[in-house]
Design an enzyme around this catalytic site. Sequence first.
Site, short mmCIF file in Angstrom:
data_model
loop_
_atom_site.label_atom_id
_atom_site.label_comp_id
_atom_site.label_asym_id
_atom_site.label_seq_id
_atom_site.Cartn_x
_atom_site.Cartn_y
_atom_site.Cartn_z
N ARG A 1 0.83 -1.19 0.00
CA ARG A 1 0.00 0.00 0.00
C ARG A 1 0.88 1.26 0.00
O ARG A 1 1.96 1.26 0.61
CB ARG A 1 -0.85 -0.02 1.27
CG ARG A 1 -1.78 1.14 1.50
CD ARG A 1 -2.91 1.14 0.52
NE ARG A 1 -4.05 1.93 1.00
CZ ARG A 1 -5.08 2.26 0.21
NH1 ARG A 1 -5.09 1.90 -1.05
NH2 ARG A 1 -6.08 2.94 0.70
N THR B 1 -10.00 0.89 -9.72
CA THR B 1 -8.89 0.03 -9.32
C THR B 1 -8.91 -1.19 -10.24
O THR B 1 -9.76 -1.28 -11.11
CB THR B 1 -9.13 -0.31 -7.84
OG1 THR B 1 -9.13 0.92 -7.16
CG2 THR B 1 -8.18 -1.26 -7.24
N GLY C 1 -13.88 0.66 -4.89
CA GLY C 1 -13.90 1.55 -3.74
C GLY C 1 -14.58 0.87 -2.55
O GLY C 1 -14.29 -0.28 -2.22
O1 DON Z 1 -8.00 1.26 -1.36
C1 DON Z 1 -9.16 1.55 -1.57
O2 DON Z 1 -10.09 1.14 -0.90
C2 DON Z 1 -9.47 2.44 -2.75
N1 DON Z 1 -8.33 3.24 -3.08
C3 DON Z 1 -9.87 1.58 -3.88
C4 DON Z 1 -10.23 2.41 -5.04
C5 DON Z 1 -11.03 1.73 -6.01
O3 DON Z 1 -11.42 0.60 -5.93
C6 DON Z 1 -11.34 2.59 -7.13
N2 DON Z 1 -12.64 2.42 -7.51
N3 DON Z 1 -13.59 2.78 -7.00
#
Ligand code: DON
Length: 624
Positions: free
Chosen positions: A149, A423, A517
Amino acid sequence: MRDADRIDTSRPRWPTFRHRRAALSLGAGLALLLVGACQAGDAGDGAETGAASPAASAFIEAGGAFPDGWPFAAEDAPVTASEGMVASTDEFASRVGIEILAAGGNAVDAAVATGLALAVVNPEAGNLGGGGFMMIRLADGTVFAQDHREKAPLAATRDMYLDEDGNVTDRSVLGHLAAGVPGTVSGLWEAHRRFGALEWTDVVQPSIDLAHGFEVTTRLVSTLDAAQEGIRAFPHSARIFLPGDAVPGIGDTFAQPDLAAVLTRLRDRGPDDFYRGETAALIVAEMERGGGIITLEDLDRYETVWRDPVAFDYRGYTVHSMPPPSSGGLTMAAIANILERWDLGAMGWNSPETIHVMAESFRRAYADRNEYLADPDFVELPAGEFLSEAYADSRAATISTERATPSAEVNPGIDAFLDESHTTHYAVVDSEGNAVAVTTSINSWYGGKVVVEGAGFFLNNTMDDFASKPGTPNQFGLVQGERNAIGPGKRMLSAMSPTIVEDAEGDLFLVTGTPGGATIITTVLQSIFNVVDHGMNVVQAVHAPRVHHQHLPDLVFHEYGGLGGATASALEALGHTVRERDPGPPDAYFTGGMSGDLQLIMAMPDGSWTAWSDPRRGGTALGR
Ligand code: DON
């Protein structure tokens, strides 16, 4: 392919879901003939489509069906293979993975190569400038959880995104200041160093070939279309990704020479170049030009961390997923433990009763996730509570089957969602039975829209996953607490949940994960419920419409067209506010109104694998 071909005008309610390519033009060394079974429709390259074994599943036998008009079929045959499987959102990337398996690489080699390929062909989410999480289960049953991360730069401060009136600005999502210290390169290197079988140069080379030029896909066009305004604000981002100030055309060859040079240095010098060498200098120069705060010291000090995986039992299956700073494993455990008190299978898939108890469990577990979870290296976490039967008992006891509990009455109980699927997730199994699941991100599509000049890759805007102002929603509508406030060197809380499930005998059963997300956790769980509780095969488990609740906002979200009117009314009668996701503009190529991009692999009783990649974003599962 002509532009007009992008839209299936015969289906006005839905855009087309699969991207197709007239021909594949991978770089040298990627012999396509080795692919044995595939999901994508572009035969003609020696690939066979799919499996002999069709839709047979307990779900169908029990008379299960998707809602009328739902665009994804329950009857498609999964991809079946015996030697290995790769599922990702992009056909080029999946092909890279399968070629690495065919060349004698193991699942980790293939995952690393697939991840690097995604950084080239899926620049909106695949990345060198972001971070992620990797779950590995070796054939002997040992499970590893790797955290790569992003971290807050050392100069980050708690209130760095607030204006003088204390309001949150857009600097956590757009521009140089939005970037956390990237972890992807370190994570992929460490995974390969620990478990890889092939030479590092062999797993990096395919992405270099792709960076020298690949055929533009509908995904790239559609995401650039959506993000072009933000990208234009940064001239050298636009110079590369909007050549001639326009989105490239489908079928054009798209070359990224700066990125090819970075990958070549990565091949030849390893991650030292990225964290301490020429690429590090380019990142820092970019920061200095644009008012960012990542320094050479930040890059030099970045470290991937191997953490203890979260494991929990769900109806006899063992689910392994990411621990904090991902909230995925613990939140899934809390939800699953609560839901074990109901027989979801008997209550029926997508019935008001099932959705009600799911939403009530989601609501409660997210209240605790949002309040309590954060970087475990900085904050003490009540991890044991999320896993305990006592917690599940006390939370379940407050669920009424007659009435929704307003979120205002559900306080964090250990004493806004909005998903754009930015993502990406990929999954690999090999012939030995090793399995890898990786979710990786630069957060928003094309991150903060800043390309590192001379390096050709986008930087993330993952700093927005912190609570810039505790109690105020972030871009996913998540209202998170003080524990996830910004701190120098701290990792921001994530929902990313790469997950591996074992069956009752302790054998590998499912490899699953998705972007989305805040919805990641509920989408991954629903892929498991669909299989375990509702008897779906991989295709059905991926295709089935999904629901979501995250405590605040107090809404049951469902995909566009995913819930019959009578079901929605029944939920409203229980006191829920039901919200159908907005389908977006009618000419959107990838579906508005959808959530997630699941990549799902399942072990079959005869020792073979089945897999399916989510058509919501046109992915491809390939087997051999
Ligand atoms: O780590 C996370 O939870 C977010 N940065 C993930 C982002 C993501 O899945 C993008 N789409 N919505």
